[in-house]
Design a protein around this motif. Structure first.
Motif, mmCIF file in Angstrom:
data_model
loop_
_atom_site.group_PDB
_atom_site.id
_atom_site.type_symbol
_atom_site.label_atom_id
_atom_site.label_comp_id
_atom_site.label_asym_id
_atom_site.label_seq_id
_atom_site.Cartn_x
_atom_site.Cartn_y
_atom_site.Cartn_z
ATOM 1 N N UNK A 140 27.025 86.989 -36.738
ATOM 2 C CA UNK A 140 26.380 87.191 -35.435
ATOM 3 C C UNK A 140 27.052 86.397 -34.319
ATOM 4 N N UNK A 141 27.568 85.218 -34.657
ATOM 5 C CA UNK A 141 28.263 84.432 -33.643
ATOM 6 C C UNK A 141 29.518 85.118 -33.148
ATOM 7 N N UNK A 142 30.238 85.764 -34.062
ATOM 8 C CA UNK A 142 31.438 86.496 -33.650
ATOM 9 C C UNK A 142 31.080 87.661 -32.749
ATOM 10 N N UNK A 143 29.989 88.342 -33.096
ATOM 11 C CA UNK A 143 29.545 89.451 -32.244
ATOM 12 C C UNK A 143 29.127 88.936 -30.874
ATOM 13 N N UNK A 144 28.390 87.827 -30.848
ATOM 14 C CA UNK A 144 27.966 87.260 -29.566
ATOM 15 C C UNK A 144 29.171 86.896 -28.707
ATOM 16 N N UNK A 145 30.170 86.279 -29.318
ATOM 17 C CA UNK A 145 31.373 85.912 -28.557
ATOM 18 C C UNK A 145 32.074 87.149 -28.017
ATOM 19 N N UNK A 146 32.124 88.206 -28.836
ATOM 20 C CA UNK A 146 32.757 89.439 -28.373
ATOM 21 C C UNK A 146 31.978 90.066 -27.231
ATOM 22 N N UNK A 147 30.642 89.992 -27.291
ATOM 23 C CA UNK A 147 29.815 90.568 -26.233
ATOM 24 C C UNK A 147 29.981 89.831 -24.910
ATOM 25 N N UNK A 148 30.272 88.542 -24.980
ATOM 26 C CA UNK A 148 30.536 87.807 -23.738
ATOM 27 C C UNK A 148 31.732 88.415 -23.028
ATOM 28 N N UNK A 149 32.795 88.711 -23.805
ATOM 29 C CA UNK A 149 33.966 89.373 -23.235
ATOM 30 C C UNK A 149 34.682 88.522 -22.201
ATOM 31 N N UNK A 150 35.441 89.187 -21.342
ATOM 32 C CA UNK A 150 36.188 88.566 -20.243
ATOM 33 C C UNK A 150 37.179 87.513 -20.728
ATOM 34 N N UNK A 151 37.648 87.645 -21.965
ATOM 35 C CA UNK A 151 38.551 86.655 -22.533
ATOM 36 C C UNK A 151 39.818 86.528 -21.712
ATOM 37 N N UNK A 152 40.215 85.299 -21.459
ATOM 38 C CA UNK A 152 41.426 84.927 -20.718
ATOM 39 C C UNK A 152 41.267 85.037 -19.202
#
Length: 249
Positions: free
Chosen positions: A166-178
């Motif tokens: 779930x943490x990986x999914x949450x991080x992916x949902x945040x998005x806007x990486x970089x």
């Protein structure tokens, strides 16, 4: 291990001029630099007994050996042995490197994932070639891999994401990486909302999430030796088969 450039540019103001001389600060700076060099020279590696590696008994292809070495690193207590470095380059050839997790290694290649709009995603779109590096200090081993990278389709990419935590999914949902972040408070709010959605929707879609597969053209296995008689076994792919060669350390 990679070496880092010196930081002379960090001493210059943003406008490009030179920093005024500060005779009072210079002795301290010299002391810090000397102490840092002494620290580096004093560090020791491979003081424990390292495993033996007989390249003559290595398999004909690199994948079985890679899987065995990663498993043996885990059994030796190496933390996060699936952590690796990924090197890419932009359209102008400027390199970037970062640390991320290996998702799988199979007959297709070595799998990892990220957002298409991240720096690594943009660079792979411009230059679909990359290099991977693994280092397992407890056993004195490295593996270096390079080759071409392809992006998996939306269904396989989504399946990769939803197999993770779930943490990986949450991080992916945040998005806007970089992208540039305005404040840590902005990140906290976005993260809280993403965690809530991940708990509420464990199959929430993240269209930008992309699984990448590196198809190796070269894989090098490095076994360290306390007497510096390191063993380097290199696999090269060509003509439909793998060829093995030893390299001087």
């Amino acid at each position: 291990m990679a070496e880092h450039p010196t930081h002379h540019d960090a001493a210059r103001p943003a406008g490009g001029g030179t920093r005024p001389a500060d005779s009072d600060a210079r002795p301290d700076a010299d002391d810090d630099a000397r102490a840092f060099r002494e620290l580096l020279r004093g560090l020791r590696v491979w003081e424990a007994e390292l495993p033996a590696f007989d390249p003559a008994r290595a398999p004909a292809e690199p994948l079985p050996l890679f899987r065995r070495w990663l498993r043996e690193a885990a059994e030796a207590g190496v933390p996060e042995p699936h952590t690796m470095t990924l090197a890419t380059a932009d359209a102008a050839g400027a390199p970037s490197v970062r640390t991320l997790m290996l998702h799988d290694a199979d007959e297709r290649g070595w799998h990892f994932a990220s957002h298409r709009g991240s720096r690594k995603g943009r660079e792979l779109a411009a230059r679909p070639r990359a290099a991977l590096g693994f280092y397992w200090a407890a056993v004195g081993r490295q593996v270096r891999i390079r080759g071409t990278v392809t992006a998996a389709g939306p269904e396989e990419s989504a399946a990769d994401l939803h197999r993770r935590s779930p943490g990986a999914l949450a991080a992916a949902l945040v998005g806007r990486q970089s992208e540039v972040l305005g404040s840590t408070g902005e990140l906290a709010r976005a993260s809280d909302a993403a965690w809530e959605r991940a708990r509420r929707e464990p199959d929430a879609p993240v269209p930008s999430w992309t699984l990448y597969v590196l198809r190796a053209e070269e894989v090098e296995f490095f076994q360290g030796d306390a007497r510096r008689r390191h063993v380097r076994l290199n696999y090269r792919y060509g003509g439909g088969c793998w060829r093995r060669e030893l390299l001087w350390p």
